[in-house]
Design a protein around this motif. Structure first.
Motif, mmCIF file in Angstrom:
data_model
loop_
_atom_site.group_PDB
_atom_site.id
_atom_site.type_symbol
_atom_site.label_atom_id
_atom_site.label_comp_id
_atom_site.label_asym_id
_atom_site.label_seq_id
_atom_site.Cartn_x
_atom_site.Cartn_y
_atom_site.Cartn_z
ATOM 1 N N GLN A 154 15.876 2.228 -14.122
ATOM 2 C CA GLN A 154 15.546 3.653 -14.043
ATOM 3 C C GLN A 154 16.019 4.393 -15.293
ATOM 4 O OE1 GLN A 154 17.560 4.295 -10.259
ATOM 5 N NE2 GLN A 154 15.611 4.721 -9.244
ATOM 6 N N GLU A 155 17.195 4.047 -15.773
ATOM 7 C CA GLU A 155 17.715 4.701 -16.976
ATOM 8 C C GLU A 155 16.887 4.327 -18.198
ATOM 9 O OE1 GLU A 155 22.399 5.001 -15.559
ATOM 10 O OE2 GLU A 155 21.773 3.408 -16.940
ATOM 11 N N MET A 156 16.472 3.082 -18.283
ATOM 12 C CA MET A 156 15.655 2.672 -19.425
ATOM 13 C C MET A 156 14.309 3.384 -19.419
ATOM 14 S SD MET A 156 16.489 -1.384 -19.850
ATOM 15 C CE MET A 156 18.080 -1.920 -20.508
ATOM 16 N N ALA A 157 13.740 3.570 -18.244
ATOM 17 C CA ALA A 157 12.479 4.312 -18.149
ATOM 18 C C ALA A 157 12.677 5.751 -18.606
ATOM 19 C CB ALA A 157 11.951 4.266 -16.714
ATOM 20 N N GLU A 158 13.819 6.344 -18.241
ATOM 21 C CA GLU A 158 14.112 7.713 -18.683
ATOM 22 C C GLU A 158 14.316 7.769 -20.197
ATOM 23 O OE1 GLU A 158 14.776 11.878 -18.276
ATOM 24 O OE2 GLU A 158 13.699 10.345 -17.133
ATOM 25 N N MET A 159 14.932 6.740 -20.763
ATOM 26 C CA MET A 159 15.082 6.690 -22.222
ATOM 27 C C MET A 159 13.723 6.724 -22.908
ATOM 28 S SD MET A 159 18.176 6.738 -23.426
ATOM 29 C CE MET A 159 17.933 6.087 -25.082
ATOM 30 N N ARG A 160 12.767 6.007 -22.351
ATOM 31 C CA ARG A 160 11.425 6.008 -22.957
ATOM 32 C C ARG A 160 10.752 7.373 -22.821
ATOM 33 N NH1 ARG A 160 11.901 0.742 -20.802
ATOM 34 N NH2 ARG A 160 10.839 1.263 -18.856
ATOM 35 N N ARG A 161 11.048 8.088 -21.738
ATOM 36 C CA ARG A 161 10.505 9.448 -21.594
ATOM 37 C C ARG A 161 11.169 10.393 -22.596
ATOM 38 N NH1 ARG A 161 10.029 7.898 -15.992
ATOM 39 N NH2 ARG A 161 12.188 8.433 -15.543
ATOM 40 N N ILE A 162 12.470 10.251 -22.780
ATOM 41 C CA ILE A 162 13.169 11.080 -23.765
ATOM 42 C C ILE A 162 12.627 10.798 -25.167
ATOM 43 C CG2 ILE A 162 15.414 11.551 -24.836
ATOM 44 C CD1 ILE A 162 16.688 10.765 -22.108
ATOM 45 N N GLU A 163 12.375 9.519 -25.437
ATOM 46 C CA GLU A 163 11.813 9.157 -26.736
ATOM 47 C C GLU A 163 10.438 9.786 -26.927
ATOM 48 O OE1 GLU A 163 11.062 5.083 -29.296
ATOM 49 O OE2 GLU A 163 10.273 5.183 -27.259
ATOM 50 N N ILE A 213 25.724 3.870 -21.587
ATOM 51 C CA ILE A 213 25.340 4.516 -22.842
ATOM 52 C C ILE A 213 24.252 3.715 -23.531
ATOM 53 C CG2 ILE A 213 27.277 3.389 -24.038
ATOM 54 C CD1 ILE A 213 27.336 5.835 -25.931
ATOM 55 N N TYR A 214 23.296 4.421 -24.135
ATOM 56 C CA TYR A 214 22.142 3.817 -24.781
ATOM 57 C C TYR A 214 22.049 4.292 -26.228
ATOM 58 C CZ TYR A 214 20.671 2.492 -20.090
ATOM 59 O OH TYR A 214 20.617 1.935 -18.833
ATOM 60 N N MET A 215 21.683 3.367 -27.105
ATOM 61 C CA MET A 215 21.431 3.733 -28.495
ATOM 62 C C MET A 215 20.106 4.480 -28.577
ATOM 63 S SD MET A 215 20.937 1.268 -31.830
ATOM 64 C CE MET A 215 22.646 0.718 -31.830
ATOM 65 N N GLY A 216 20.175 5.691 -29.105
ATOM 66 C CA GLY A 216 18.935 6.413 -29.364
ATOM 67 C C GLY A 216 18.429 6.007 -30.735
ATOM 68 N N LEU A 217 18.961 6.668 -31.770
ATOM 69 C CA LEU A 217 18.631 6.314 -33.144
ATOM 70 C C LEU A 217 19.645 5.344 -33.735
ATOM 71 C CD1 LEU A 217 17.918 9.944 -34.392
ATOM 72 C CD2 LEU A 217 16.193 8.219 -33.856
ATOM 73 N N GLY A 218 20.847 5.329 -33.198
ATOM 74 C CA GLY A 218 21.952 4.629 -33.831
ATOM 75 C C GLY A 218 22.734 5.605 -34.699
ATOM 76 N N ALA A 219 23.956 5.236 -35.039
ATOM 77 C CA ALA A 219 24.850 6.166 -35.732
ATOM 78 C C ALA A 219 24.369 6.543 -37.122
ATOM 79 C CB ALA A 219 26.256 5.561 -35.815
#
Length: 322
Positions: free
Chosen positions: A51-60, A83-89
């Motif tokens: 569920q969190e990974m699906a939300e990450m794809r929606r945020i992306e 915690i999930y990497m968005g762009l990375g640091a």
């Protein structure tokens, strides 16, 4: 436990778009860290990884639609504490106008104007701030505040009143020595339903030119990694590994790939030094030695022993990208 051991990578959650607007690791340590909330689906602390990974794809998708360069944030924390990497640091995002190239952004997934952040999520944020300070990524183990606190953004309600109220406490706790019981559990493979793999690599891309990580790279003792006769699948496996970790480059030259290694070493492993080819290779050899994959001299020469170490290391980290 290091924060890096807890972060779900871009390939794990299925990032589809390019990671931001470029690299800014030369600006380390970053002197600003801004806190955001996504104001999208507010998942339960008991939400599944899927569920969190699906939300990450929606945020992306929201970031891609608004700014054209993928997800807007460097990292995203969920109520579960994961915690999930968005762009990375090291990558420049589109999160805090006028500050994007000089600051790190951490977004809490959900709406914190109406919901309170969980203890697990706050503990993860504190661990990130503490570890990133130790690694030289940020100048201090603290957030500068919510989005609304950034210069020129006072009319913004982000990061929500409930999360905003917790930030002074986050800074106080992040400045203290680590408390091992506060960290969330490390990422583990799903026990039941497997998470779908990201879309197939575009034809001709680095990922398309190697079978890694789906199958191990083959060790060939006498190959030189960057020479014209290099074993191609290994060379492109290295480039793809670093790209998926958030340190990509559009360059296809040997020097461009070496700069990609250099950014990764600076950003993730805090290894610094002159930007000469020999010094970069010395730092990479130092890293390989630290993970027990290199026993040769730290001489900056990518000979057969160094290449064998790279082969072994790539196979060691395959699970992070499957």
């Amino acid at each position: 436990m290091s924060i890096w051991a807890l972060i779900y990578t871009r390939v794990q959650w299925g990032a589809l778009f390019v990671a931001g607007f470029g690299d800014r690791s030369a600006n380390y340590p970053l002197r600003e860290v801004w806190t955001h909330h996504t104001v999208m689906t507010h998942l339960s602390p008991n939400a599944t990884v899927a569920q969190e990974m699906a939300e990450m794809r929606r945020i992306e998708r929201v970031g891609q639609d608004r700014f054209g360069r993928g997800i807007s944030y460097n990292f995203v924390i969920f109520p579960s504490g994961r915690i999930y990497m968005g762009l990375g640091a090291s990558r420049i995002g589109a999160h805090t106008g006028g500050r994007n190239s000089i600051s790190l952004s951490v977004a809490f997934a959900g709406n914190y104007e109406t919901n309170r952040p969980t203890t697990a999520a706050l503990a993860t944020y504190e661990l990130l701030l503490r570890d990133f300070h130790k690694e030289g990524i940020v100048a201090a183990p603290r957030t500068n505040g919510g989005h609304r606190d950034a210069p020129g953004h006072s009319s913004n309600a982000c990061a929500g009143r409930h999360l905003q109220a917790e930030l002074p406490g986050v800074n106080t706790r992040a400045s203290r020595p680590a408390v091992t019981t506060a960290a969330p559990a490390a990422p583990k493979p799903a026990a039941s339903k497997p998470v779908a793999k990201p879309a197939a690599a575009p034809p001709g891309s680095y990922a398309d030119r190697t079978g890694w990580p789906e199958r191990p790279v083959v060790q060939r003792i006498n190959d030189q990694l960057w020479e014209d006769n290099a074993y191609e699948s290994t060379k492109f496996a290295l480039v793809e590994a670093l790209r998926r970790a958030g340190y990509g480059t559009d360059s296809v030259t040997a020097w461009g790939r070496l700069q990609q290694i250099s950014r990764w070493l600076r950003g993730r492993h805090n290894l610094r030094g002159p930007e000469t080819q020999v010094e970069i290779w010395k730092r990479f050899q130092t890293y390989l030695k630290s993970v027990n994959r290199y026993a040769g001299a730290i001489d900056g020469i990518p000979g057969p022993i160094t290449v064998r170490g790279i082969f072994g290391w790539l196979n060691d980290i395959r699970s992070a990208y499957l």
